[in-house]
Design a protein around this motif. Structure first.
Motif, mmCIF file in Angstrom:
data_model
loop_
_atom_site.group_PDB
_atom_site.id
_atom_site.type_symbol
_atom_site.label_atom_id
_atom_site.label_comp_id
_atom_site.label_asym_id
_atom_site.label_seq_id
_atom_site.Cartn_x
_atom_site.Cartn_y
_atom_site.Cartn_z
ATOM 1 N N GLY A 376 0.785 -1.136 -0.170
ATOM 2 C CA GLY A 376 -0.002 -0.105 0.066
ATOM 3 C C GLY A 376 0.721 1.348 -0.086
ATOM 4 N N LEU A 377 2.068 1.190 0.578
ATOM 5 C CA LEU A 377 2.878 2.318 0.413
ATOM 6 C C LEU A 377 3.263 2.709 -0.767
ATOM 7 N N ASN A 378 3.611 1.644 -1.547
ATOM 8 C CA ASN A 378 4.049 1.745 -2.926
ATOM 9 C C ASN A 378 3.060 2.059 -3.759
ATOM 10 N N TYR A 379 1.805 1.621 -3.517
ATOM 11 C CA TYR A 379 0.778 2.273 -4.460
ATOM 12 C C TYR A 379 0.369 3.569 -4.194
ATOM 13 N N SER A 380 0.428 3.982 -2.929
ATOM 14 C CA SER A 380 0.121 5.330 -2.818
ATOM 15 C C SER A 380 1.067 6.307 -3.355
ATOM 16 N N LEU A 381 2.417 6.038 -3.263
ATOM 17 C CA LEU A 381 3.366 6.889 -3.723
ATOM 18 C C LEU A 381 3.489 6.914 -5.140
ATOM 19 N N ILE A 382 3.381 5.907 -5.875
ATOM 20 C CA ILE A 382 3.104 5.804 -7.427
ATOM 21 C C ILE A 382 1.963 6.676 -7.879
ATOM 22 N N VAL A 383 0.999 6.686 -7.423
ATOM 23 C CA VAL A 383 -0.360 7.598 -7.715
ATOM 24 C C VAL A 383 0.273 9.137 -7.426
ATOM 25 N N ALA A 384 0.857 9.218 -6.370
ATOM 26 C CA ALA A 384 1.296 10.632 -5.853
ATOM 27 C C ALA A 384 2.124 11.127 -6.810
ATOM 28 N N TYR A 385 3.321 10.528 -7.426
ATOM 29 C CA TYR A 385 4.379 11.117 -8.016
ATOM 30 C C TYR A 385 3.957 10.984 -9.521
ATOM 31 N N THR A 386 2.937 10.030 -10.049
ATOM 32 C CA THR A 386 2.420 10.199 -11.450
ATOM 33 C C THR A 386 1.545 11.748 -11.605
ATOM 34 N N ILE A 387 0.898 11.918 -10.716
ATOM 35 C CA ILE A 387 0.261 12.981 -10.795
ATOM 36 C C ILE A 387 0.938 14.271 -10.620
ATOM 37 N N SER A 388 1.904 14.246 -9.873
ATOM 38 C CA SER A 388 2.983 15.326 -9.499
ATOM 39 C C SER A 388 3.717 15.773 -10.945
ATOM 40 N N ALA A 389 4.203 14.451 -11.385
ATOM 41 C CA ALA A 389 5.154 14.636 -12.592
ATOM 42 C C ALA A 389 4.251 15.037 -13.839
ATOM 43 N N ALA A 390 3.157 14.811 -14.188
ATOM 44 C CA ALA A 390 2.449 15.334 -15.024
ATOM 45 C C ALA A 390 2.281 16.823 -15.015
ATOM 46 N N TYR A 391 1.941 17.348 -14.088
ATOM 47 C CA TYR A 391 1.931 18.810 -13.646
ATOM 48 C C TYR A 391 3.211 19.392 -13.955
ATOM 49 N N GLY A 392 4.316 18.817 -13.680
ATOM 50 C CA GLY A 392 5.687 19.364 -13.636
ATOM 51 C C GLY A 392 6.081 19.404 -14.964
ATOM 52 N N LEU A 393 5.751 18.355 -15.795
ATOM 53 C CA LEU A 393 6.058 18.433 -17.146
ATOM 54 C C LEU A 393 5.258 19.667 -17.826
ATOM 55 N N VAL A 394 4.068 19.737 -17.470
ATOM 56 C CA VAL A 394 3.305 20.925 -18.185
ATOM 57 C C VAL A 394 4.084 22.338 -17.957
ATOM 58 N N VAL A 395 4.604 22.364 -16.554
ATOM 59 C CA VAL A 395 5.166 23.570 -16.321
ATOM 60 C C VAL A 395 6.441 23.819 -16.944
ATOM 61 N N LEU A 396 7.196 22.957 -16.847
ATOM 62 C CA LEU A 396 8.699 22.816 -17.646
ATOM 63 C C LEU A 396 8.312 23.049 -19.119
ATOM 64 N N PHE A 397 7.447 22.567 -19.713
ATOM 65 C CA PHE A 397 7.245 22.767 -21.348
ATOM 66 C C PHE A 397 6.666 24.331 -21.502
#
Length: 411
Positions: A376-397
Motif C-alpha cells: 500500500g505504501l508503494n501504491y500510494s507513492l506511485i499515484v502521488a508521483y504520477t500526478i505531480s510529474a504530469a503537472y511538472g512536465l506541463v510547467v517545464l514545457f
C-alpha cells in the motif's frame, strides 16, 4: 565532460551503495529487525534534513554562471542552514520518534547528515570548476569509512547510535582533511563570509525551492513514518530492507544528469530557448530510461539477490520490490524535473510539484496500507508521483518557451 560524469557517477553510486549496504549489515549484525526499523526511521528524517541543510543550493550554485555570489558566500550560508536544520529536525524527531531509543538513533544520524550536507557546498565549487574527480574521490573514501566503521562499531559496541556517531566523526575528518584542501585549490577562498543582507536575500530567493524539497522529502519520509508508527518498527524494517536497494538506481540515474545541468543553465542564460529545451527533454528521457532499464534488470534477480542479502525470512516480501522500483524511477524523474525548474527560475513551481505529491500521498496512504499493507505504501507513492510529474512536465514545457529575461537564475 565525460570524465566528470564518470567520476561523479562512480563516486556517488559507490557512496550510496555503501549507505545501502549499511541497511543490509544492520540486519545481519542484529538479532531482529528492530535496529533496521530504527535506522529506516532515522533515514526518513535524514531525508528531510538534507533538504533543509543543503537548502537546495547545489543547483542554484552551479547555475550561478555569472558568479554573483562567491564560494565564501555559499560556505557561510551553509553554516547557517546546517545548524538551523539541526534545530528544526531535532524538534521534529523529538515529536515523532515512537521510542526514546529511536530518538537517540535519529539524533546520531542527523549529525552524520549535517556533515554530508555541509560538504555538498564544496562539491558545488568542485563542479563549477569541472573537478568532479574530487567529488568522486571524496565519496569513495567516505563510503569505505561508512562500511568499515559500521561493521567495527556494531561488532565492538552493539550500539547503533554510538556506531553512527563514530561514522559522523570519520566522515567529518574527510571533510576537514581532504575536501577542504582540494576545494581550496579551485576557488579564490573558502573562508566563510557573507553580509546579513546577502544571506537573507539568498534564503528568500531559494525558499520556494527548499520548501518544495522539504515537502518532497516528506512524501516518502512521512509515508514510512506513518507506516512505522501504525504497524511497528519491525514491519518498517522489513519494508525498508526490500525497498532500500532501489535507492542505488535512483542515485545512478540522478548522477548521470547532475553534470549536465550547468550547460543547460548556460543555454538558458544565453537565451537559446530551443537548444535548452531540447537538452532538458533529452535529460528527462535519459533519467527515465536509465532508471527503468536498471529496474527491469534488478527485477530479474530480485528473489535470489534479496535472499542472499537477508536470508530466507525476506522471501515472503519479495513482491514488494517491483513496485518499489517504480516508485524509485518516479522519484528520480521528480528530481530532474525540480532541478530543471530551478534552472528555468520556476522555484515556486518546485514547491507546487512536490506539494501535489505530498497531498496525494497524505490522502491515500492510510486507505492503501489498510487494504494492501506494505505494498500500500508503494501504491500510494506511485499515484502521488504520477500526478505531480504530469503537472511538472506541463510547467517545464511552458517555462522552456519563455523569453530570455524570464529564463535566467535570479540575482
Amino acid at each position: 565532460m565525460k570524465a566528470n560524469i564518470a567520476w561523479n557517477t562512480i563516486g556517488s553510486v559507490f557512496y550510496q551503495g555503501c549507505l545501502w549496504l549499511m541497511t543490509v549489515l544492520v540486519v545481519r549484525l542484529s538479532a531482529d529487525y528492530q535496529n533496521s526499523g530504527m535506522l529506516a526511521f532515522a533515514m526518513s528524517i535524514g531525508n528531510i534534513y538534507t533538504a533543509l541543510g543543503t537548502y537546495t543550493m547545489r543547483t542554484y550554485q552551479v547555475s550561478d554562471v555569472k558568479n554573483e555570489n562567491s564560494a565564501g558566500n555559499y560556505v557561510a550560508l551553509r553554516f547557517v542552514t546546517v545548524f538551523g536544520a539541526l534545530i528544526a529536525c531535532g524538534i521534529y524527531g523529538l515529536a515523532v520518534s515512537p521510542t526514546p531509543a529511536t530518538l537517540i538513533v535519529v539524533a546520531a544520524f542527523l549529525l552524520f547528515k549535517a556533515d554530508e550536507s555541509f560538504v555538498n557546498v564544496m562539491y558545488g565549487c568542485d563542479q563549477k570548476a569541472m573537478r568532479l574527480d574530487y567529488v568522486g574521490q571524496s565519496q569513495i573514501i567516505r563510503g569505505c569509512l561508512v562500511v568499515g566503521i559500521f561493521v567495527g562499531g556494531m561488532l565492538l559496541t552493539g550500539s547503533l547510535a554510538l556506531t553512527l556517531v563514530l561514522i559522523f566523526l570519520g566522515c567529518l575528518s574527510v571533510t576537514v582533511f581532504f575536501d577542504t584542501r582540494k576545494t581550496s585549490a579551485v576557488v579564490d577562498s573558502l573562508r566563510p563570509r557573507i553580509t546579513r543582507k546577502r544571506c537573507l536575500r539568498l534564503l528568500r530567493v531559494c525558499l520556494p525551492s527548499v520548501a518544495g524539497n522539504v515537502i518532497g522529502g516528506l512524501v516518502i519520509s512521512a509515508a514510512r513514518q506513518y507506516f512505522g508508527i501504525s504497524f511497528g518498527e519491525s514491519a518498517l524494517g522489513i519494508y525498508a530492507s526490500v525497498a532500500t536497494p532501489c535507492v542505488i538506481i535512483q542515485v545512478l540515474a540522478q548522477n548521470l544528469y547532475t553534470p549536465l545541468l550547468g550547460p543547460i543553465a548556460e543555454k538558458v542564460s544565453a537565451g537559446d530557448a530551443k537548444a535548452a529545451r531540447s537538452s532538458a527533454l533529452r535529460l528527462f528521457l535519459l533519467v527515465g530510461g536509465v532508471a527503468a532499464a536498471l529496474s527491469v534488470a534488478l527485477s530479474i534477480f530480485a528473489e535470489p539477490l534479496l535472499t542472499l542479502l537477508y536470508g530466507e525470512t525476506i522471501v515472503p516480501y519479495v513482491g514488494l520490490l517491483p513496485f518499489a522500483m517504480i516508485v524509485t524511477t518516479e522519484v528520480a524523474l521528480n528530481f530532474v524535473l525540480t532541478d530543471l525548474l530551478i534552472v528555468y527560475k520556476r522555484l515556486i513551481q518546485t514547491f507546487v510539484v512536490n506539494g501535489i505529491a505530498f497531498a496525494v500521498m497524505a490522502l491515500s496512504v492510510k486507505p492503501c496500507t489498510d487494504l494492501w499493507y506494505m505494498n500500500g505504501l508503494n501504491y500510494s507513492l506511485i499515484v502521488a508521483y504520477t500526478i505531480s510529474a504530469a503537472y511538472g512536465l506541463v510547467v517545464l514545457f511552458l517555462a522552456s518557451r519563455g523569453k530570455k529575461d524570464q529564463a535566467v537564475i535570479t540575482k
